[in-house]
Design an enzyme around this catalytic site. Sequence first.
Site, short mmCIF file in Angstrom:
data_model
loop_
_atom_site.label_atom_id
_atom_site.label_comp_id
_atom_site.label_asym_id
_atom_site.label_seq_id
_atom_site.Cartn_x
_atom_site.Cartn_y
_atom_site.Cartn_z
CG ASP A 56 -1.93 -1.07 1.33
OD1 ASP A 56 -2.52 -1.33 -0.06
OD2 ASP A 56 -2.44 -1.43 2.29
CG ASP A 104 -12.27 -3.00 -2.19
OD1 ASP A 104 -11.68 -4.01 -2.46
OD2 ASP A 104 -12.12 -1.74 -2.36
#
Lengths: 267, 204
Positions: A12, A131
């Site tokens: 990330d 997601d």
Amino acid sequence: MTLSRRVIVCLDVANDQVVKGVQFKGLRSIGDPAAMAVGYEQAGADEVVLLDITASAEARSTRWEMVHWTAEQLFIPLTFGGGVRSVGDVNRALRAGADKVAINSAAVARPGVISEAVTWFGSQCIVASIDAKRDGGARSGWRVIVHGGRTETSLDAVAWAAECVDRGAGEILLTSIDCDGGRTGYDLDLTRAVAAAVTVPVVASGGAGTVDHICAVLTEGGADAALVAGVLHDGIVSIESIKSAMAERGLPVRRERFWPASAVGVA
Amino acid sequence: MIRATILDYGAGNLHSLSKALATPDVTVRIETDPLAAIETDVLILPGVGAFTGAISRLDPSRDAMRRALNEGLPCLGICLGMQLLFDSSDEGPGTGLGFFAGRVDRLCAALVPHMGWNTLHEATDPLLPSGALETAYYAHSFVCRPTDSAVVTAWTTVGQDRFPAIVRRRNTVGVQFHPEKSSAPGVRFIRAFLASVSELRVGQ
């Protein structure tokens, strides 16, 4: 004569630094993307995903340089995701050196972006990033969530995955919002439901806490590959410990003698 | 000094490939004009994009490129670049370079694209001494079906579908996998190819 099951490392990235934090709260810088990616390649990672979670559009202006710098030093596949809005962004990511590009919220807003990107660049480099969150109101039991887990949509996660594949996506990167950061295991039911609904590889994400969790999502969960992040960065598991556990369970893994690229004279 | 030229069809990542090719003995050039690209010591056809888009770029200079290859210009075709060396592809319309006889058709497997690390078998290619590249990275939906299997110098299998991992005729080599994405063993494969080309030049 065996296709290996993959261990994919996720970095990330915010403001060009690898960051760590539970569900995007309390971010802390933990290193340089290129250096960490190369380190994981040398440790035996099969692929790297750079997920740009930089909040503001202005701050994102330097991200293609970051992708370029990372890609130039990495000799395993690199996927870029995060804030990819258009075919133009896909092109920029590929030209910067990504091998695959993950599209998430932009595809929900306008599904045609997947079809267009596939026409231009081919299925093998377009990843549909989804997601999903458990929701009794959704037909399959999971709903698509966008904008980093903040916004609900009307889409059913399993049906949406199937549509992305119909539109040509070559891979599904499936993150369980419920399990992400919890380290109590992947959402095996979600992963199994999506893997059964599509004919492309599914990369499971969210929830890895132990090597057993990773093995479970690759066997019971039906995932082709497992995405691993925090638990690896914290040193709780290593690429080698994951692959040893996979091999013990009879899963095919790539285990070269991990000679770094520098050993063959790559500057 | 060897001049290696990567033909850029305008889609995708050429950085890792450039970096893998670049050594003190090799200068790497990226060229968008196919006619200019064949003025080189070794031609690299990279593995990014789709068949029709790439072949339409090649179209005006197809004959010149085929002639250069037939006359012995060393060439490494990677993934799509390998497929361009065949006659045609089910991926889309367009006439390939036809350096290898045969078609390109869709991989027959449960999961397509074939995405990930797979082993090579029945490997006889001179670039693969002592199994230096056992496992390579693949990302493709289409595979080459050569008319003459004698050109195949390594195979790969997905499910029940066995297809060429490497084809070779003289100094032109096609690889279905991505050596530039196959970590250190893949980089060594590219270096071995360049070394074989440079020996050729010394021999001339």
